[in-house]
Design a protein around this motif. Structure first.
Motif, short mmCIF file in Angstrom:
data_model
loop_
_atom_site.label_atom_id
_atom_site.label_comp_id
_atom_site.label_asym_id
_atom_site.label_seq_id
_atom_site.Cartn_x
_atom_site.Cartn_y
_atom_site.Cartn_z
N SER A 68 51.51 34.25 36.77
CA SER A 68 52.65 34.88 36.72
C SER A 68 51.44 36.33 36.22
CB SER A 68 52.80 35.20 34.91
OG SER A 68 52.53 34.76 34.18
N LYS A 69 50.08 35.82 35.80
CA LYS A 69 48.93 36.40 35.62
C LYS A 69 48.23 37.16 37.31
CE LYS A 69 48.06 35.32 30.75
NZ LYS A 69 47.23 35.00 29.89
N PRO A 70 47.08 37.83 37.03
CA PRO A 70 46.78 37.81 38.94
C PRO A 70 45.87 36.75 38.58
CG PRO A 70 46.26 39.81 36.78
CD PRO A 70 47.10 38.85 35.78
N LEU A 71 46.00 36.87 40.41
CA LEU A 71 44.90 35.43 41.22
C LEU A 71 43.58 35.55 40.53
CD1 LEU A 71 45.17 33.12 42.73
CD2 LEU A 71 44.81 34.53 44.63
N ALA A 72 43.20 36.43 40.64
CA ALA A 72 41.30 36.62 40.52
C ALA A 72 40.57 36.21 39.32
CB ALA A 72 40.83 37.64 40.90
N SER A 73 41.85 36.40 38.12
CA SER A 73 41.40 36.12 36.99
C SER A 73 41.11 34.90 36.72
CB SER A 73 41.95 36.06 36.01
OG SER A 73 42.82 36.10 35.61
N ASN A 74 39.86 34.10 36.04
CA ASN A 74 39.60 32.67 35.79
C ASN A 74 40.84 31.46 34.67
OD1 ASN A 74 37.01 33.01 36.74
ND2 ASN A 74 35.85 33.29 35.15
N PRO A 132 39.16 42.71 54.34
CA PRO A 132 40.42 43.88 54.38
C PRO A 132 42.26 43.07 54.61
CG PRO A 132 39.27 43.67 56.61
CD PRO A 132 39.18 43.34 55.75
N LYS A 133 41.32 42.05 54.51
CA LYS A 133 42.74 40.92 54.62
C LYS A 133 42.97 39.47 53.06
CE LYS A 133 43.93 37.92 57.86
NZ LYS A 133 43.81 37.01 59.04
N THR A 134 41.98 40.24 52.00
CA THR A 134 42.57 39.77 51.00
C THR A 134 43.40 39.30 50.61
OG1 THR A 134 39.95 41.66 50.56
CG2 THR A 134 40.99 40.68 48.34
N ASP A 135 44.37 41.13 50.39
CA ASP A 135 46.00 40.62 49.90
C ASP A 135 46.41 39.07 50.51
OD1 ASP A 135 46.04 42.39 48.03
OD2 ASP A 135 46.37 43.79 49.38
#
Length: 231
Positions: A105-111, A63-66
């Protein structure tokens, strides 16, 4: 004559006792190997990118992922990029400059977005191959980027594994990892350090406060090894 004989006997006894005492000083090394598991407390209290990233990978639906993604981004942006660090080295040493935000600027979870990551802690250093030495901004940044990419990669068939070594002793330690590739890992007293290795069979050797430690391990997954001398 009798006094001389007694004096010689005393000297021999003292020498033998001294040698025996020296042998006792080498204590057994205590090893504890565990799978690397990060808890919510670890992620909350740590200021290291690898810990927060590791928790996010192991708990994608937390639940605290963000909250933790934001913390990871803050840690990464609070450290200098390699290009911004170099001009500062000669005049101000370890002062830090924040990197440009457009790298993230890209999503954090991407490599892809993790390739510019730089670690929060820079006191420990690992090297591949010959004699270990301190890593510069480029080497240290590449090391952390490789780790973060590995942590967010869900493919278990990857060729690399993450080895974290915890030095619980009061002495500095240099771990030699010998196998298909050779790695040197410097771990200060009561601290820890990590290295990415190609999966395979390795010989690990070091000295923990002058007590020798040698073991063989088949490294096929991320592991954590804690070392100390027996009390």
């Amino acid at each position: 004559m009798k006094k001389i004989f007694l004096l010689i006997l005393l000297c021999v006894f003292s020498l033998g006792f001294s040698q025996k005492k020296k042998k006792v000083k080498a204590k057994a090394v205590v090893e504890k190997e565990t799978a690397i598991i990060y808890t919510e407390t670890d992620a909350e209290t740590s200021s290291e990118a690898r810990v927060v990233a590791g928790f996010l990978k192991q708990n994608p639906n937390h639940p605290k992922t963000d909250h933790f993604k934001k913390k990871l981004l803050d840690i990464i942006m609070a450290t200098p990029s390699a290009s911004e660090s170099k001009p500062m080295m000669a005049s101000v040493g370890k002062d830090k400059v924040a990197p440009k935000a457009d790298n993230f600027s890209k999503p954090l979870a991407s490599n892809t977005s993790l390739k510019s990551a730089v670690p929060a802690r820079t006191v420990n250093y690992a090297s591949v191959g010959g004699t270990s030495k301190k890593s510069g901004p480029d080497e240290h940044g590449k090391k952390t980027a490789a780790l973060l990419t590995h942590l967010f990669n869900s493919d278990i068939s990857g060729k690399e594994a993450y080895v974290n070594v915890i030095n619980k002793s009061k002495c500095n330690m240099e771990m030699k990892i010998s196998g298909k590739k050779n790695y040197n890992l410097i771990i200060p007293a009561r601290s820890e350090n990590y290295v990415m290795v190609d999966k395979g069979d390795y010989q690990l050797s070091t000295k923990v406060c002058d007590s020798p430690y040698t073991t063989s391990k088949k490294i096929e997954k991320d592991i954590e090894i804690a070392l100390n001398v027996a009390e």
